[in-house]
Motif scaffolding. Structure first.
Motif, mmCIF file in Angstrom:
data_model
loop_
_atom_site.group_PDB
_atom_site.id
_atom_site.type_symbol
_atom_site.label_atom_id
_atom_site.label_comp_id
_atom_site.label_asym_id
_atom_site.label_seq_id
_atom_site.Cartn_x
_atom_site.Cartn_y
_atom_site.Cartn_z
ATOM 1 N N TYR A 1 -0.496 0.477 9.638
ATOM 2 C CA TYR A 1 -0.525 1.692 8.541
ATOM 3 C C TYR A 1 1.097 1.642 7.877
ATOM 4 O O TYR A 1 1.874 1.179 8.509
ATOM 5 C CB TYR A 1 -0.767 3.055 9.259
ATOM 6 C CG TYR A 1 0.168 3.378 10.412
ATOM 7 C CD1 TYR A 1 1.322 4.213 10.254
ATOM 8 C CD2 TYR A 1 0.080 2.675 11.631
ATOM 9 C CE1 TYR A 1 2.218 4.498 11.235
ATOM 10 C CE2 TYR A 1 0.886 3.161 12.697
ATOM 11 C CZ TYR A 1 1.683 4.029 12.404
ATOM 12 O OH TYR A 1 2.756 4.311 13.603
ATOM 13 N N LYS A 2 0.827 2.100 6.950
ATOM 14 C CA LYS A 2 1.935 2.160 6.032
ATOM 15 C C LYS A 2 2.779 3.713 6.058
ATOM 16 O O LYS A 2 2.183 4.709 6.136
ATOM 17 C CB LYS A 2 1.772 2.125 4.563
ATOM 18 C CG LYS A 2 3.067 1.861 3.766
ATOM 19 C CD LYS A 2 3.722 0.538 3.690
ATOM 20 C CE LYS A 2 4.819 0.062 2.802
ATOM 21 N NZ LYS A 2 4.414 -0.359 1.788
ATOM 22 N N GLN A 3 3.884 3.639 6.591
ATOM 23 C CA GLN A 3 4.902 4.869 6.717
ATOM 24 C C GLN A 3 6.049 4.516 6.313
ATOM 25 O O GLN A 3 6.993 3.706 6.738
ATOM 26 C CB GLN A 3 4.842 5.047 8.452
ATOM 27 C CG GLN A 3 5.564 6.320 8.855
ATOM 28 C CD GLN A 3 5.523 6.450 10.325
ATOM 29 O OE1 GLN A 3 6.158 5.725 10.855
ATOM 30 N NE2 GLN A 3 5.137 7.730 10.816
ATOM 31 N N GLY A 4 6.313 5.395 5.115
ATOM 32 C CA GLY A 4 7.534 5.200 4.455
ATOM 33 C C GLY A 4 7.380 3.943 3.994
ATOM 34 O O GLY A 4 6.267 3.311 3.283
ATOM 35 N N ASP A 5 8.554 3.355 3.903
ATOM 36 C CA ASP A 5 8.867 1.695 3.481
ATOM 37 C C ASP A 5 8.401 0.640 4.515
ATOM 38 O O ASP A 5 8.488 -0.488 4.074
ATOM 39 C CB ASP A 5 10.308 1.443 2.906
ATOM 40 C CG ASP A 5 10.649 2.347 1.830
ATOM 41 O OD1 ASP A 5 9.900 2.726 0.840
ATOM 42 O OD2 ASP A 5 11.893 2.799 1.746
ATOM 43 N N ALA A 6 8.197 1.048 5.795
ATOM 44 C CA ALA A 6 7.633 -0.058 6.862
ATOM 45 C C ALA A 6 6.167 0.013 7.027
ATOM 46 O O ALA A 6 5.547 1.045 6.710
ATOM 47 C CB ALA A 6 8.248 0.685 8.168
ATOM 48 N N THR B 1 -4.232 8.731 6.139
ATOM 49 C CA THR B 1 -4.807 9.339 5.142
ATOM 50 C C THR B 1 -5.820 8.514 4.371
ATOM 51 O O THR B 1 -6.922 9.079 3.970
ATOM 52 C CB THR B 1 -3.785 9.589 4.363
ATOM 53 O OG1 THR B 1 -3.086 8.474 3.399
ATOM 54 C CG2 THR B 1 -2.778 10.750 4.610
ATOM 55 N N ASP B 2 -5.935 7.304 4.534
ATOM 56 C CA ASP B 2 -6.816 6.347 3.626
ATOM 57 C C ASP B 2 -7.019 5.041 4.460
ATOM 58 O O ASP B 2 -5.938 4.153 4.748
ATOM 59 C CB ASP B 2 -6.532 6.032 2.032
ATOM 60 C CG ASP B 2 -6.354 7.318 1.284
ATOM 61 O OD1 ASP B 2 -7.105 8.158 1.048
ATOM 62 O OD2 ASP B 2 -5.024 7.524 0.669
ATOM 63 N N VAL B 3 -8.365 4.989 4.556
ATOM 64 C CA VAL B 3 -8.513 3.505 5.284
ATOM 65 C C VAL B 3 -8.737 2.498 4.042
ATOM 66 O O VAL B 3 -9.435 2.769 3.108
ATOM 67 C CB VAL B 3 -9.771 3.644 6.070
ATOM 68 C CG1 VAL B 3 -11.163 3.998 5.050
ATOM 69 C CG2 VAL B 3 -10.113 2.134 6.847
ATOM 70 N N LEU B 4 -8.100 1.296 4.291
ATOM 71 C CA LEU B 4 -8.109 0.095 3.371
ATOM 72 C C LEU B 4 -9.446 -0.649 3.912
ATOM 73 O O LEU B 4 -9.243 -1.310 5.044
ATOM 74 C CB LEU B 4 -7.068 -0.785 3.288
ATOM 75 C CG LEU B 4 -6.984 -1.737 2.357
ATOM 76 C CD1 LEU B 4 -7.284 -1.265 0.780
ATOM 77 C CD2 LEU B 4 -5.807 -2.608 2.624
ATOM 78 N N GLN C 1 0.758 -1.335 -0.075
ATOM 79 C CA GLN C 1 0.033 0.070 0.066
ATOM 80 C C GLN C 1 0.905 1.290 0.071
ATOM 81 O O GLN C 1 2.105 1.061 0.302
ATOM 82 C CB GLN C 1 -0.975 0.092 1.086
ATOM 83 C CG GLN C 1 -1.920 -1.422 1.364
ATOM 84 C CD GLN C 1 -2.894 -1.249 0.113
ATOM 85 O OE1 GLN C 1 -3.157 0.037 -0.451
ATOM 86 N NE2 GLN C 1 -3.324 -2.262 -0.450
ATOM 87 N N LYS C 2 0.363 2.256 -0.372
ATOM 88 C CA LYS C 2 0.915 3.561 -0.285
ATOM 89 C C LYS C 2 0.887 4.041 1.094
ATOM 90 O O LYS C 2 0.373 3.758 1.997
ATOM 91 C CB LYS C 2 0.151 4.649 -1.412
ATOM 92 C CG LYS C 2 -0.879 4.975 -0.748
ATOM 93 C CD LYS C 2 -1.867 6.005 -2.089
ATOM 94 C CE LYS C 2 -3.256 6.582 -1.510
ATOM 95 N NZ LYS C 2 -3.696 7.355 -2.190
ATOM 96 N N ASN C 3 2.045 5.219 1.403
ATOM 97 C CA ASN C 3 2.067 5.783 2.621
ATOM 98 C C ASN C 3 0.749 6.632 3.097
ATOM 99 O O ASN C 3 -0.038 7.089 2.275
ATOM 100 C CB ASN C 3 3.278 7.041 2.404
ATOM 101 C CG ASN C 3 3.692 7.232 3.654
ATOM 102 O OD1 ASN C 3 3.825 6.513 4.678
ATOM 103 N ND2 ASN C 3 4.077 8.553 3.788
ATOM 104 N N GLY C 4 0.479 6.380 4.406
ATOM 105 C CA GLY C 4 -0.607 6.785 5.066
ATOM 106 C C GLY C 4 -1.820 5.916 4.858
ATOM 107 O O GLY C 4 -2.788 6.147 5.570
ATOM 108 N N VAL C 5 -1.845 5.009 4.131
ATOM 109 C CA VAL C 5 -3.001 3.819 3.997
ATOM 110 C C VAL C 5 -3.220 3.029 5.609
ATOM 111 O O VAL C 5 -2.030 2.813 5.839
ATOM 112 C CB VAL C 5 -2.982 2.822 2.934
ATOM 113 C CG1 VAL C 5 -4.071 1.917 2.950
ATOM 114 C CG2 VAL C 5 -3.105 3.579 1.689
#
Length: 110
Positions: free
Chosen positions: A54-59, A101-104, A33-37
């Motif tokens: 959540y996704k933060q950077g590459d982690a 930023t975005d909920v999956l 996923q992209k950052n913030g999801v």
């Protein structure tokens, strides 16, 4: 717990809470996923708490959110804790946090 359920109800109906999904499964879902999801799951280790993955950077990271009175006590991966005032819904509370930023939602990819 009744208060947590009432705060989470709309997110559950919308498919934004993954229920008792295992930590490994939710972390795998987030890996591409992209950052913030982010996704939300009920914690199996801490009954009554929510894990927000959540996704933060590459982690892929996870914080533990526990409702205490009218506030969420949030335990971060690094062991620090933060207290957030509770807005009228869980949606509003989570989106007030800058990392999300975005909920999956279930059966959806962003």
């Amino acid at each position: 717990r009744a208060s947590l359920i009432s705060k989470c109800k709309q997110m559950w109906v919308d498919g934004a809470i993954y229920g008792l999904a295992e930590k490994a499964v939710t972390h795998q879902l987030m890996s591409d996923q992209k950052n913030g999801v982010f996704i939300i799951r009920f914690s199996q280790s801490f009954p009554g708490a929510l894990g927000i993955v959540y996704k933060q950077g590459d982690a892929v990271r996870e914080s533990l959110w526990e409702l205490r009175g009218s506030q969420f006590q949030v335990e971060h991966v690094n062991g620090s804790t933060t207290t957030y005032g509770m807005y009228s819904t869980l949606y509003e509370t989570i989106y007030a946090h800058s990392d999300f930023t975005d909920v999956l939602k279930l059966n959806e990819s962003i």
